[in-house]
Design a protein around this motif. Structure first.
Motif, short mmCIF file in Angstrom:
data_model
loop_
_atom_site.label_atom_id
_atom_site.label_comp_id
_atom_site.label_asym_id
_atom_site.label_seq_id
_atom_site.Cartn_x
_atom_site.Cartn_y
_atom_site.Cartn_z
N TYR A 80 1.00 -1.08 -0.05
CA TYR A 80 0.08 -0.01 0.18
C TYR A 80 0.85 1.07 -0.16
CZ TYR A 80 -3.51 -3.25 1.71
OH TYR A 80 -4.39 -4.46 2.03
N LYS A 81 0.34 2.24 -0.91
CA LYS A 81 1.13 3.60 -0.56
C LYS A 81 0.11 4.71 -0.22
CE LYS A 81 3.52 6.73 -3.57
NZ LYS A 81 4.04 7.24 -4.93
N HIS A 113 -8.44 3.29 -2.76
CA HIS A 113 -9.14 3.03 -1.61
C HIS A 113 -9.04 4.62 -0.83
CE1 HIS A 113 -9.53 -1.03 -2.53
NE2 HIS A 113 -8.56 -1.14 -2.58
N PHE A 114 -10.39 4.86 -0.28
CA PHE A 114 -10.28 6.02 0.60
C PHE A 114 -10.73 5.29 2.14
CE2 PHE A 114 -11.41 7.22 -3.79
CZ PHE A 114 -10.63 8.27 -3.84
N SER A 115 -10.19 5.91 3.13
CA SER A 115 -10.41 5.43 4.40
C SER A 115 -11.89 6.04 4.71
CB SER A 115 -9.54 5.85 5.48
OG SER A 115 -9.35 7.31 5.63
N LEU A 116 -12.45 5.16 5.56
CA LEU A 116 -13.95 5.60 5.91
C LEU A 116 -13.77 6.75 6.72
CD1 LEU A 116 -15.74 2.27 6.38
CD2 LEU A 116 -15.70 3.57 4.15
N VAL A 120 -7.18 9.73 4.78
CA VAL A 120 -6.12 8.92 3.80
C VAL A 120 -6.57 8.22 2.78
CG1 VAL A 120 -4.53 6.96 4.21
CG2 VAL A 120 -5.00 8.43 6.24
N VAL A 121 -5.78 8.42 1.84
CA VAL A 121 -6.02 8.01 0.44
C VAL A 121 -5.01 6.69 0.28
CG1 VAL A 121 -6.45 8.09 -2.04
CG2 VAL A 121 -7.04 9.95 -0.32
N ILE A 122 -5.29 5.51 -0.25
CA ILE A 122 -4.37 4.29 -0.26
C ILE A 122 -4.36 4.07 -1.88
CG2 ILE A 122 -3.95 2.16 0.54
CD1 ILE A 122 -6.34 4.01 2.25
N MET A 123 -3.16 3.72 -2.38
CA MET A 123 -3.11 2.94 -3.60
C MET A 123 -2.70 1.55 -3.45
SD MET A 123 -1.07 4.01 -7.31
CE MET A 123 0.44 4.11 -6.47
N ARG A 124 -3.25 0.56 -3.97
CA ARG A 124 -2.87 -1.01 -3.64
C ARG A 124 -2.12 -1.66 -4.83
NH1 ARG A 124 -7.62 -2.80 -4.23
NH2 ARG A 124 -7.59 -4.67 -5.57
N MET A 125 -1.36 -2.06 -4.61
CA MET A 125 -0.05 -2.51 -5.57
C MET A 125 0.04 -4.09 -5.25
SD MET A 125 2.26 0.73 -5.74
CE MET A 125 2.53 0.91 -4.16
N ASP A 126 0.94 -4.65 -6.45
CA ASP A 126 1.24 -6.19 -5.94
C ASP A 126 2.37 -5.98 -5.11
OD1 ASP A 126 -0.64 -6.98 -7.84
OD2 ASP A 126 0.59 -7.38 -9.37
N ALA A 127 2.51 -6.88 -4.53
CA ALA A 127 3.80 -7.33 -3.75
C ALA A 127 4.75 -8.25 -4.30
CB ALA A 127 3.38 -7.68 -2.07
#
Length: 313
Positions: A80-81, A113-116, A120-127
């Motif tokens: 996550y970023k 994604h956006f935290s409820l 915070v804003v999150i970018m989901r990436m491959d690990a």
């Protein structure tokens, strides 16, 4: 009821449209949670809610923090970023660019994604990486062998040629933005500085990877006639040079004054005989051409790929 127990009971309920195998995978993730884990309820741009698990902080870089974790969207490790919501536009721009330049040797992004809680804003990436290129080279004894060097050369040049073919410039290519998988394949990451070729501006960069024609005028705007793809071309050359020699170019005492004025520093002169013996002739030729001090002689990456010597390994 403790939050963790409630969470496991909540998630273990049968989901409409989800099979037992997928639900079991989600349960396995939740059952493996430890006290040190962090969880965050989020939603994507379509209002679909989910749960992200943060296991370990990998690094802090500028305005962002990188975490290793897991997601209930996919039952496998992810990265996550995270950025503060005030940098949301920058992260969304990076996400769109990385989706636009999808390539086997570019780190894949999976979602935003956006935290409820809304902060915070999150970018989901491959690990799909083991470590970055710099860490690998610094912790590995000896030099990298020829087959691996040739593999890296082809993967990196191919990935960045693809980026350029889509009209983008990475702009911050360095060995810490080159990630390695377990089988030592390359994944180019961190497109936070990237932009369209015609709009690109120097905002974030490592001076060691900046081409000489711009290094001396970092505080000035990039000339309108300058081909900004040359920034990436030089960056690829420096990365490949470092992968071969384990040190930066131009770190020794050399006569730079003549080079600055007359452009009399062909890239071929940067590699010593012992360097050439540790790599293929193709690798030495590509490094030499990409690191030509004279920008007018520096070829585009897509030109390099079409040459016979590029495949002579």
């Amino acid at each position: 009821m403790p939050f963790g127990s409630w969470l496991i009971q909540w998630i273990s309920r049968p989901f409409r449209g989800f099979g037992d195998s997928k639900r079991k995978a989600y349960m396995d993730i939740l059952n493996s949670l430890e006290d040190t884990d962090k969880v965050m309820f989020v939603e994507n741009g379509h209002g679909k809610k989910g749960l992200l698990v943060f296991r370990q902080k990998i690094k802090k870089s500028g305005t962002s923090v990188i975490y290793a974790g897991a997601s209930l969207m996919e039952p496998f490790p992810v990265v996550y970023k995270l950025v503060n919501k005030k940098y949301c536009d920058l992260l969304l721009k990076e996400y769109i660019i990385m989706r636009s330049v999808w390539h086997r040797n570019i780190l894949h992004v999976r979602g935003i994604h956006f935290s409820l809680k809304g902060n915070v804003v999150i970018m989901r990436m491959d690990a799909a990486y083991n470590r970055d290129l710099y860490s690998y080279l610094r912790t590995t004894e000896g030099y990298v062998n020829k087959p691996v060097l040739d593999k890296w050369m082809k993967e990196l040049v191919s990935a960045m040629c693809h980026v350029h073919s889509k009209g983008y410039v990475h702009g911050d290519l360095n060995y810490k933005n080159i990630l390695l998988t377990k089988d030592l394949s390359i994944r180019v990451a961190d497109f936070g500085s990237a932009d369209k070729k015609s709009k690109f501006k120097l905002t974030r960069y490592d001076p060691k990877f900046l081409p000489p024609e711009l290094n001396s005028r970092r505080l000035e705007p990039i000339p309108a006639e300058y081909d900004t793809r040359l920034i990436d071309v030089w960056g690829v050359g420096v990365v490949l040079f470092f992968a071969l020699t384990k040190h930066h170019p131009f770190t020794e005492s050399i006569t730079m004054s003549a080079t600055d004025v007359h452009g009399n520093c062909p890239g071929e002169t940067l590699l010593y005989d012992e360097d050439r013996r540790r790599c293929s002739s193709s690798y030495a030729k590509v490094v030499g051409k990409l690191m030509d001090y004279n920008a007018a002689r520096r070829p585009k990456l897509c030109y390099i790929i079409r040459q016979d010597y590029f495949s002579e390994t």
